[in-house]
Design a protein around this motif. Structure first.
Motif, PDB file in Angstrom:
ATOM      1  N   LEU A 330       0.827  -1.203   0.000  1.00 21.04           N
ATOM      2  CA  LEU A 330       0.000   0.000   0.000  1.00 21.04           C
ATOM      3  C   LEU A 330       0.870   1.266   0.000  1.00 21.04           C
ATOM      4  O   LEU A 330       0.608   2.221  -0.732  1.00 21.04           O
ATOM      5  CB  LEU A 330      -0.887  -0.024   1.251  1.00 21.04           C
ATOM      6  N   ILE A 331       1.918   1.247   0.816  1.00 18.15           N
ATOM      7  CA  ILE A 331       2.795   2.425   0.912  1.00 18.15           C
ATOM      8  C   ILE A 331       3.515   2.638  -0.428  1.00 18.15           C
ATOM      9  O   ILE A 331       3.575   3.754  -0.945  1.00 18.15           O
ATOM     10  CB  ILE A 331       3.818   2.253   2.064  1.00 18.15           C
ATOM     11  N   ALA A 332       4.035   1.537  -0.985  1.00 17.25           N
ATOM     12  CA  ALA A 332       4.750   1.646  -2.264  1.00 17.25           C
ATOM     13  C   ALA A 332       3.815   2.113  -3.369  1.00 17.25           C
ATOM     14  O   ALA A 332       4.212   2.837  -4.285  1.00 17.25           O
ATOM     15  CB  ALA A 332       5.376   0.300  -2.629  1.00 17.25           C
ATOM     16  N   ASP A 333       2.549   1.695  -3.275  1.00 16.42           N
ATOM     17  CA  ASP A 333       1.566   2.095  -4.275  1.00 16.42           C
ATOM     18  C   ASP A 333       1.417   3.616  -4.299  1.00 16.42           C
ATOM     19  O   ASP A 333       1.090   4.200  -5.329  1.00 16.42           O
ATOM     20  CB  ASP A 333       0.219   1.431  -3.948  1.00 16.42           C
ATOM     21  N   LYS A 334       1.659   4.240  -3.145  1.00 14.25           N
ATOM     22  CA  LYS A 334       1.579   5.710  -3.071  1.00 14.25           C
ATOM     23  C   LYS A 334       2.949   6.335  -3.358  1.00 14.25           C
ATOM     24  O   LYS A 334       3.181   7.501  -3.044  1.00 14.25           O
ATOM     25  CB  LYS A 334       1.076   6.151  -1.697  1.00 14.25           C
ATOM     26  N   ARG A 335       3.869   5.538  -3.837  1.00 13.14           N
ATOM     27  CA  ARG A 335       5.219   5.972  -4.220  1.00 13.14           C
ATOM     28  C   ARG A 335       6.002   6.553  -3.047  1.00 13.14           C
ATOM     29  O   ARG A 335       6.694   7.565  -3.190  1.00 13.14           O
ATOM     30  CB  ARG A 335       5.155   6.993  -5.362  1.00 13.14           C
ATOM     31  N   ILE A 336       5.862   5.920  -1.911  1.00 19.10           N
ATOM     32  CA  ILE A 336       6.671   6.306  -0.751  1.00 19.10           C
ATOM     33  C   ILE A 336       7.615   5.134  -0.467  1.00 19.10           C
ATOM     34  O   ILE A 336       7.169   3.980  -0.377  1.00 19.10           O
ATOM     35  CB  ILE A 336       5.768   6.568   0.483  1.00 19.10           C
ATOM     36  N   PRO A 337       8.925   5.424  -0.364  1.00 21.59           N
ATOM     37  CA  PRO A 337       9.869   4.328  -0.138  1.00 21.59           C
ATOM     38  C   PRO A 337       9.590   3.610   1.180  1.00 21.59           C
ATOM     39  O   PRO A 337       9.300   4.252   2.193  1.00 21.59           O
ATOM     40  CB  PRO A 337      11.229   5.043  -0.067  1.00 21.59           C
ATOM     41  N   VAL A 338       9.654   2.271   1.141  1.00 17.98           N
ATOM     42  CA  VAL A 338       9.386   1.489   2.345  1.00 17.98           C
ATOM     43  C   VAL A 338      10.393   0.347   2.462  1.00 17.98           C
ATOM     44  O   VAL A 338      10.597  -0.410   1.520  1.00 17.98           O
ATOM     45  CB  VAL A 338       7.918   0.972   2.365  1.00 17.98           C
ATOM     46  N   ARG A 339      11.047   0.275   3.619  1.00 22.44           N
ATOM     47  CA  ARG A 339      11.919  -0.877   3.884  1.00 22.44           C
ATOM     48  C   ARG A 339      11.060  -1.934   4.546  1.00 22.44           C
ATOM     49  O   ARG A 339      10.323  -1.638   5.500  1.00 22.44           O
ATOM     50  CB  ARG A 339      13.065  -0.484   4.815  1.00 22.44           C
ATOM     51  N   LEU A 340      11.134  -3.144   4.039  1.00 21.03           N
ATOM     52  CA  LEU A 340      10.300  -4.216   4.583  1.00 21.03           C
ATOM     53  C   LEU A 340      11.209  -5.251   5.217  1.00 21.03           C
ATOM     54  O   LEU A 340      12.016  -5.891   4.538  1.00 21.03           O
ATOM     55  CB  LEU A 340       9.460  -4.842   3.459  1.00 21.03           C
ATOM     56  N   LYS A 341      11.093  -5.377   6.556  1.00 20.30           N
ATOM     57  CA  LYS A 341      12.013  -6.284   7.244  1.00 20.30           C
ATOM     58  C   LYS A 341      11.311  -7.519   7.786  1.00 20.30           C
ATOM     59  O   LYS A 341      10.207  -7.428   8.323  1.00 20.30           O
ATOM     60  CB  LYS A 341      12.665  -5.543   8.418  1.00 20.30           C
ATOM     61  N   ASP A 342      11.969  -8.655   7.618  1.00 22.01           N
ATOM     62  CA  ASP A 342      11.491  -9.875   8.266  1.00 22.01           C
ATOM     63  C   ASP A 342      12.716 -10.675   8.690  1.00 22.01           C
ATOM     64  O   ASP A 342      13.843 -10.379   8.267  1.00 22.01           O
ATOM     65  CB  ASP A 342      10.593 -10.701   7.322  1.00 22.01           C
ATOM     66  N   LEU A 343      12.477 -11.679   9.522  1.00 21.02           N
ATOM     67  CA  LEU A 343      13.590 -12.537   9.925  1.00 21.02           C
ATOM     68  C   LEU A 343      13.816 -13.633   8.895  1.00 21.02           C
ATOM     69  O   LEU A 343      14.876 -14.237   8.845  1.00 21.02           O
ATOM     70  CB  LEU A 343      13.283 -13.189  11.285  1.00 21.02           C
ATOM     71  N   ARG A 344      12.785 -13.874   8.089  1.00 23.44           N
ATOM     72  CA  ARG A 344      12.842 -14.993   7.136  1.00 23.44           C
ATOM     73  C   ARG A 344      12.768 -14.481   5.702  1.00 23.44           C
ATOM     74  O   ARG A 344      11.874 -13.704   5.358  1.00 23.44           O
ATOM     75  CB  ARG A 344      11.677 -15.944   7.390  1.00 23.44           C
ATOM     76  N   SER A 345      13.727 -14.972   4.886  1.00 22.80           N
ATOM     77  CA  SER A 345      13.718 -14.485   3.507  1.00 22.80           C
ATOM     78  C   SER A 345      12.503 -15.018   2.739  1.00 22.80           C
ATOM     79  O   SER A 345      11.989 -14.364   1.835  1.00 22.80           O
ATOM     80  CB  SER A 345      15.020 -14.835   2.782  1.00 22.80           C
ATOM     81  N   ASP A 346      12.006 -16.218   3.133  1.00 22.49           N
ATOM     82  CA  ASP A 346      10.834 -16.727   2.412  1.00 22.49           C
ATOM     83  C   ASP A 346       9.615 -15.823   2.652  1.00 22.49           C
ATOM     84  O   ASP A 346       8.787 -15.622   1.760  1.00 22.49           O
ATOM     85  CB  ASP A 346      10.533 -18.184   2.787  1.00 22.49           C
ATOM     86  N   ALA A 347       9.526 -15.242   3.861  1.00 20.28           N
ATOM     87  CA  ALA A 347       8.400 -14.329   4.133  1.00 20.28           C
ATOM     88  C   ALA A 347       8.504 -13.091   3.234  1.00 20.28           C
ATOM     89  O   ALA A 347       7.503 -12.610   2.687  1.00 20.28           O
ATOM     90  CB  ALA A 347       8.399 -13.913   5.596  1.00 20.28           C
ATOM     91  N   LEU A 348       9.745 -12.604   3.060  1.00 19.29           N
ATOM     92  CA  LEU A 348       9.938 -11.422   2.194  1.00 19.29           C
ATOM     93  C   LEU A 348       9.547 -11.744   0.758  1.00 19.29           C
ATOM     94  O   LEU A 348       8.871 -10.959   0.084  1.00 19.29           O
ATOM     95  CB  LEU A 348      11.395 -10.961   2.250  1.00 19.29           C
TER      96      LEU A 348
END
Ligand code: NAD
Length: 708
Positions: A330-348
């Motif tokens: 949703l944030i990216a859809d509004k063209r705002i940069p977003v870092r998305l963090k998880d502990l698991r690469s499969d979740a990313l």
């Protein structure tokens, strides 16, 4: 200029009448009977003038052309005849534009909706600015009516049958480029040259405008059986979305659009006005207009908090699960940069795949270009560590629903982020003050509760903890608005508002299951009531572990009243059923699609012999459980007024908009009948149905949630 209407006009040295709506300091322009009257008089006065060579309509309000007719005015009609007359009045004024002996043009600088679009359609040509503020459309069906100032007649004549069906039935809006592609505007011009290009096009239009549509499109429109076939298909699609009894407007719009090809303009306009007249007084349109006005009011109201919000330029989301992934999209859809963090690469990876799927669907429906999709995806930067967090303005936490984990995540992140970065938790139940209990800067911790699926559900509950600063709360409120959501400020109590009410609904559904009612019967009863899905399908969607955790938190906060059926949920989760996300829940899933109820669940629920109850009984138990808790929420001050609760239930759970919300529905039954039915249920089913004190007070004082 007329002070009251803000409409301004003059004749420029080239003989062009300039008509300017609104004032630079306004936020929106809406049409009113006064503006229409003034416009009609002006058009009469220029009609016979030899020195007039054309007309140009524009707006002095930044980013807003005309947002439509004032909804208050439409909603004030209670009588079909008067409402039809209201539509005819607008039609007559706009017909005067079309009947001018000189060409007319519109310079569209921003939102151009409903009556604004209908005014534009009456002009000879339309020019739109190449600006993100421009959105053009006819959203009337979303208000339970149809366009009434000639829109159903002029749009089909201008752009053809198929695009008109799409626009009018969905009520969606187009940006400038897409409006140009279907022929709704003639030209898209850079914002700075909008006026110049409009004048140029107007001058050209004086020697005639040529427009063409494909041979195939014209053949379909002019051949009655082909046209009926296309309209029949549109009707089927509309029926798959909503029933004509509950939402008549799209179906009535089909009649009007058909008339655009089968009747001369005056008869078509007359039919349009008559349909508007019939729709305006219906309960559906009254409720939809009330919802529209209420959500607009809520958008301007950060819960009484007065503080300047911080502008979000960079953001981060912690946890890339169902919710975190959705929020990042949703944030990216509004063209705002977003870092998305998880502990698991499969979740990313899953989150990126999910986000791509949402955009791909839009590309397929031609709402987004492949290039725009790639750009948006580029705004998400997935990460397994905390790099790059120092500069973000907001961190949205969407890790697992566990107080200890959330406190630890907050403690770790506080060392990384700047002193003014807002920490917004997407917790669905845990009080914000508990999450912030051990924070170094509790003043920046706020609740920002999105609903699932994030890209669809418009609600965001904004929760101020005991120590949240006004700036942090107003930042979250403003950010929710920027993301296109409807923020409702609620009190910091377990489960906040919507989940607390939902939990009683789930609880009742689970009890019905244990009594022998099938999951399908319970779900069907609620979809027939008008909800988008029933309780079991919804729990699967949310995730059964999440739902179970929520039940436990709410039980901790409010005792057994909330969760008498929690053990069933616990047993289902313990059996490894987590819902749609792992393909096993109350239902079975194949390729992410719900197939059939899982027979294994019935055993786990300790279900008695099969029991068939009338659909009304099922609806009564599940809906009244919610109504009673809603009354308790009002007593507890979880929201300030019934309006906030109704908007939250509609936009957060899909509670049927045509019913106007839980409490407007309750009012349609009346408190005396409600208390009577609840008392009967309490005697038969248990204390959980004992009518809330507020409801009993209302009966005694002869008042309702909303004054009549
Ligand atoms: P989920 O299980 O799908 O995702 C949680 C993710 O967080 C997982 O990918 C996990 O690997 C990750 N995670 C765990 N610890 C982490 C850490 N320390 N740092 C980074 N990532 C970490 O859960 P969900 O359904 O997306 O729920 C997330 C939150 O949103 C919960 O608080 C939940 O209550 C809330 N919520 C859920 C729903 C819903 O319908 N599922 C709706 C509204 C709010």
């Amino acid at each position: 200029m007329t002070e009251a209407t803000g409409m301004n006009h003059w004749i420029d040295p080239n003989g062009i009448v300039r008509i300017v709506f609104g004032r630079p300091e306004d936020k929106v322009n809406v049409l009113s009977p006064d503006i229409l009257q003034e416009l009609g008089d002006l058009l009469d006065s220029v009609r016979g003038r030899e020195d007039v060579r054309g007309l140009i309509f524009s707006s002095a309000t930044p980013g807003n052309f005309i947002a439509g007719m004032d909804v208050e005015v439409i909603a004030s009609f209670t009588d079909a005849f008067k409402a039809a007359e209201g539509a005819r009045f607008g039609q007559i004024v706009f017909q005067k534009i079309e009947d001018l002996p000189v060409p007319s043009a519109c310079a569209i600088n921003g939102a151009c909706l409903g009556g604004g679009t209908e005014l534009a359609l009456a002009c000879t040509v339309r020019v739109a600015a190449d600006s993100r503020a421009v959105k053009i459309g006819l959203p009337e069906t979303q208000l339970g009516i149809i366009p009434g100032f000639g829109g159903t007649q002029r749009l089909p004549r201008l752009v053809g049958l198929m695009p008109s069906l799409d626009l009018i039935l969905s009520g969606r809006t187009l940006d400038a480029k897409r409006a140009e592609r279907i022929g709704l505007v003639d030209l898209v011009a850079p914002e700075a040259y909008l006026e110049r290009e409009t004048i140029k096009l107007l001058v050209k239009a004086a020697s005639g405008v040529k427009r063409s549509r494909s041979f195939g499109a014209r053949l379909v429109e002019s051949t009655p059986p082909l046209r009926r076939f296309v309209i029949g298909k549109a009707r089927k699609t509309a029926e798959s979305k909503a029933s004509p009894e509950n939402y008549p407007a799209p179906f009535r719009a089909l009649e009007a659009i058909d008339a655009a090809f089968s009747m001369p303009m005056p008869q078509g306009l007359d039919l349009e006005a008559r349909i508007v007249g019939e729709l305006v007084p219906t309960r559906t349109s009254k409720n939809l207009m009330w919802l529209f006005k209420s959500q607009s009011a809520l958008k301007k109201d950060p819960g009484g908090i007065v503080a300047l919000p911080r502008k979000v330029r960079r953001s981060a989301v912690l946890g890339a699960g169902i919710m975190g992934g959705g929020i990042a999209q949703l944030i990216a859809d509004k063209r705002i940069p977003v870092r998305l963090k998880d502990l698991r690469s499969d979740a990313l990876l899953t989150a990126l795949r999910q986000a791509s799927k949402i955009w791909r669907d839009q590309v397929q429906r031609r709402r987004l270009s492949p290039r725009e999709m790639r750009q948006r995806l580029g705004f998400i930067s997935p990460t397994l560590d905390d790099a790059g967090l120092a500069k973000v303005d907001i961190v949205i936490e969407a890790v697992v629903e566990n107080l200890d984990v959330k406190q630890k995540v907050l403690a770790a992140i506080e060392e990384r982020i700047g002193p003014r970065t807002v920490f917004a938790s997407n917790t669905s139940t845990i009080p914000i003050s508990d999450i912030a209990a051990r924070a170094v800067r509790p003043e920046r911790v706020v609740g920002m509760h999105f609903f699932n699926p994030v890209h669809r559900m418009p609600l965001v509950e904004v929760i101020a903890g005991q120590r949240s600063s006004p700036e942090a709360v107003s930042t979250v409120h403003a950010f929710a608005l920027e993301l296109g959501k409807v923020p409702v400020v609620v009190r910091d109590a377990p489960g906040f508002l919507v989940n607390r009410i939902l939990m009683l609904y789930f609880n009742e559904a689970l009890r019905l299951l244990s009594e022998g009612v099938t999951m399908e019967a319970a779900d069907r009863a609620m979809t027939e009531f008008g909800l988008p899905m029933g309780p079991f399908a919804l729990m699967d969607e949310i995730g059964l572990d999440t739902a179970h955790h929520a039940a436990a938190v709410l039980e901790g906060g409010f005792g057994k009243r909330i969760g008498t059926a929690t053990p069933i949920l616990q047993a289902v989760v313990a059996s490894g059923r987590l819902g749609k996300k792992n393909g096993k829940g109350f239902y079975q899933y194949r390729g992410g699609k719900r197939t059939r109820p899982d027979p294994g669940v019935v055993k786990l629920a300790g279900t008695a012999a099969p029991l068939q109850l009338p659909v009304e009984t099922l609806q009564e138990r599940m809906v009244l459980a919610m109504v009673n808790e809603a009354a308790v929420c009002l007593e507890d001050g979880v929201v300030r007024e019934p309006r906030d609760l109704d908007v939250a239930m509609v936009y957060g759970t899909g509670f049927p908009p045509f019913r106007g919300g839980l409490l407007r529905y309750a009012d349609s039954i009346g408190p005396a009948v409600l208390v009577d039915r609840l008392a009967r249920l309490a005697d038969a089913q248990g204390e959980r149905f004992r009518p809330a004190g507020l409801l009993r007070d209302m009966v005694r004082e002869e008042r309702r949630f909303y004054p009549a």
